[in-house]
Write a protein that holds these residues in place. Sequence first.
Motif, PDB file in Angstrom:
ATOM      1  N   CYS A   1       0.785  -1.214   0.048  1.00 29.09           N
ATOM      2  CA  CYS A   1      -0.104   0.077   0.033  1.00 29.09           C
ATOM      3  C   CYS A   1       0.896   1.137   0.140  1.00 29.09           C
ATOM      4  CB  CYS A   1      -0.833   0.091   1.215  1.00 29.09           C
ATOM      5  SG  CYS A   1      -2.169   1.403   1.267  1.00 29.09           S
ATOM      6  N   ALA A   2       0.991   1.897  -0.951  1.00 30.47           N
ATOM      7  CA  ALA A   2       1.968   3.210  -1.328  1.00 30.47           C
ATOM      8  C   ALA A   2       1.506   4.263  -0.089  1.00 30.47           C
ATOM      9  CB  ALA A   2       1.666   4.051  -2.604  1.00 30.47           C
ATOM     10  N   GLY A   3       2.387   4.310   0.638  1.00 31.34           N
ATOM     11  CA  GLY A   3       2.679   5.371   1.889  1.00 31.34           C
ATOM     12  C   GLY A   3       2.250   4.577   3.074  1.00 31.34           C
ATOM     13  N   LEU A   4       2.161   3.271   3.236  1.00 33.55           N
ATOM     14  CA  LEU A   4       2.063   2.630   4.466  1.00 33.55           C
ATOM     15  C   LEU A   4       2.898   1.320   4.326  1.00 33.55           C
ATOM     16  CD1 LEU A   4       0.113   2.641   6.856  1.00 33.55           C
ATOM     17  CD2 LEU A   4      -1.462   1.189   5.625  1.00 33.55           C
ATOM     18  N   ALA A   5       3.703   1.092   5.719  1.00 34.05           N
ATOM     19  CA  ALA A   5       4.506   0.101   5.533  1.00 34.05           C
ATOM     20  C   ALA A   5       3.706  -1.134   5.893  1.00 34.05           C
ATOM     21  CB  ALA A   5       5.233   0.169   7.076  1.00 34.05           C
ATOM     22  N   PRO A   6       4.002  -2.308   5.323  1.00 38.83           N
ATOM     23  CA  PRO A   6       3.345  -3.459   5.678  1.00 38.83           C
ATOM     24  C   PRO A   6       3.129  -3.741   7.157  1.00 38.83           C
ATOM     25  CG  PRO A   6       5.000  -3.851   4.008  1.00 38.83           C
ATOM     26  CD  PRO A   6       5.409  -2.686   4.668  1.00 38.83           C
ATOM     27  N   GLY A   7       2.026  -4.627   7.417  1.00 39.50           N
ATOM     28  CA  GLY A   7       2.002  -4.862   8.887  1.00 39.50           C
ATOM     29  C   GLY A   7       0.729  -5.236   9.319  1.00 39.50           C
ATOM     30  N   VAL A   8       0.345  -5.499  10.376  1.00 37.09           N
ATOM     31  CA  VAL A   8      -1.061  -5.929  10.983  1.00 37.09           C
ATOM     32  C   VAL A   8      -1.470  -4.824  11.811  1.00 37.09           C
ATOM     33  CG1 VAL A   8      -2.574  -7.696  11.972  1.00 37.09           C
ATOM     34  CG2 VAL A   8      -0.567  -8.463  10.835  1.00 37.09           C
TER      35      VAL A   8
ATOM     36  N   ALA B   1       5.886 -13.215   9.217  1.00 28.68           N
ATOM     37  CA  ALA B   1       5.260 -14.524   9.024  1.00 28.68           C
ATOM     38  C   ALA B   1       3.881 -14.539   9.631  1.00 28.68           C
ATOM     39  CB  ALA B   1       5.844 -15.458  10.071  1.00 28.68           C
ATOM     40  N   ALA B   2       3.621 -13.641  10.540  1.00 29.26           N
ATOM     41  CA  ALA B   2       1.984 -13.468  11.184  1.00 29.26           C
ATOM     42  C   ALA B   2       1.393 -12.881  10.007  1.00 29.26           C
ATOM     43  CB  ALA B   2       2.017 -12.622  12.393  1.00 29.26           C
ATOM     44  N   ARG B   3       1.866 -11.744   9.465  1.00 23.70           N
ATOM     45  CA  ARG B   3       1.055 -11.132   7.985  1.00 23.70           C
ATOM     46  C   ARG B   3       0.775 -12.334   7.035  1.00 23.70           C
ATOM     47  NH1 ARG B   3       4.533  -7.711   7.764  1.00 23.70           N
ATOM     48  NH2 ARG B   3       5.683  -8.454   5.721  1.00 23.70           N
TER      49      ARG B   3
END
Length: 507
Positions: free
Chosen positions: A355-362, A380-382
Amino acid sequence: MPTIPARPPAAPAPAPAVPVFTGGTRVVFSDGDVATLAGPVTSLALRPVRGGVRTALERLAAGPVPAEELYEGLRPAERAQFEKVLDRARHLLAHAVLDPDDGRELLRLEPVARDSAYRPVAVPADATVRLSRFAFCRTRAGALVLESPLVKFRAVLTGPAARTLAAALGEPGTPARLGADAGLDGPATTGVLGHLVGAGFAELADGHGSFASDDEPVLRQWDFHDLLFHSRVRSGRYDDVFGAVYPHRGAVEPRPAVRPVPEGPAVPLHRPTREEIAAHDPSLTTAIETRRSIRGYGDQEMTARQLGEFLYRVARVRAHYTPEPGGDRDEVVSRPYPSGGQGYELELYVTVRRCAGLAPGVYYYDPVGHRLVLRNGDEAARESLFHVASRATGMEARPDVLVTVTARFQRMSWKYRAIAYATTLRHTGVLYQTMYLVATALGLAPCALGNGDADMSAELLGLDYLQESSVGDFLLGSRRPDDSVAGEPGEGWRMLNSPEWSLPENP
């Protein structure tokens, strides 16, 4: 309801059950000739109640007795009057099955609907009998009971022999074998079985050893838990208190209308103005008619701005009402989609792959602050959450974003009895539709899922499964440039009732 044919009788029908008041019903005599039958939910006042009719009511209130004892000494006119009383009070009466040898109560059939009725059937000595696959056993008010969504009665297993017999019915057997297991003689066994079969808790095999419910087309297509759920969340064949009855008020504190925001790094989201939305939105009709599920995504990733507008229009808290201390009004909020009693028990967790402008994560979506709060940054959770979501699409989808919908269950069950979870599922469907329409308006690729792993998501999101866990999942991603909004009808589609619209490829 499908009719399950009974085996042709080859033995006399068992003795009829005798009337007995349902649990919790009391008889109160007052003002000379007035008798009030006070049940757990309703009451009935009778007048005049004198002489033999009063005597019979007193016998009935003392417990189940054989019919000859119940009517003993009554003149014909009194007997007729007493039978009228029984007919008026039938919603407060159960049917007790007695041991023909010593008069002990073995079984009690309590009605759970006003139109409850059944007839005991003859059970031949060589019959094969089993418990219905829709029947189940549980404790209720300190007693062991049999219940079934197909039956408008509750079978209270008042005698130890009846409890043993019900357990033995889990494996098909003959009356002689079942009676031996329960310690009952032949007439007592066939009597109890005749009432259980007649009511629908048990069934007889045909001459080939088959049971009708296994072959009846309608029943074959019902899973046990689905039919039970259906019977419990609509009125008709369930007699417990129902609806917004606040069953835990005064004993348990209600959950707050706004969930406490978990700690973690927070990312503010874009807040669109009404003018911005109006400038680019299609009409409601266009959004409805062109909505479809899309499981393929464009090369260009969706943006944080799009995600922010999506969440703002779908699930933000628009208003919050806090009642005065000691008041009788509920604490409620308002969000863009409707919710029964303004309970709004649903929460959103956003798992980002790209997502442009947002770091990967939960992330947890804070609907008041309109921001994302990081809950789990482990890759791994993601990927575990994305794998389960993709599996629900047959491994077809690899989306940019997964939205996990959770429910704070006690937010609803504190107020509602019997319909709390069903209402949560209704809310989930309403939220799905809101998500679809907003995503379509934004030109995104949306797809609601029919399954998810509530255990795994609770663990990875740091939730207590019984207090808050997932009830829905929704995929989002960028739309391919060549993926038209309406799509084209595929082979085999026949246009109906909307000639000016193209039919979506994936309805």
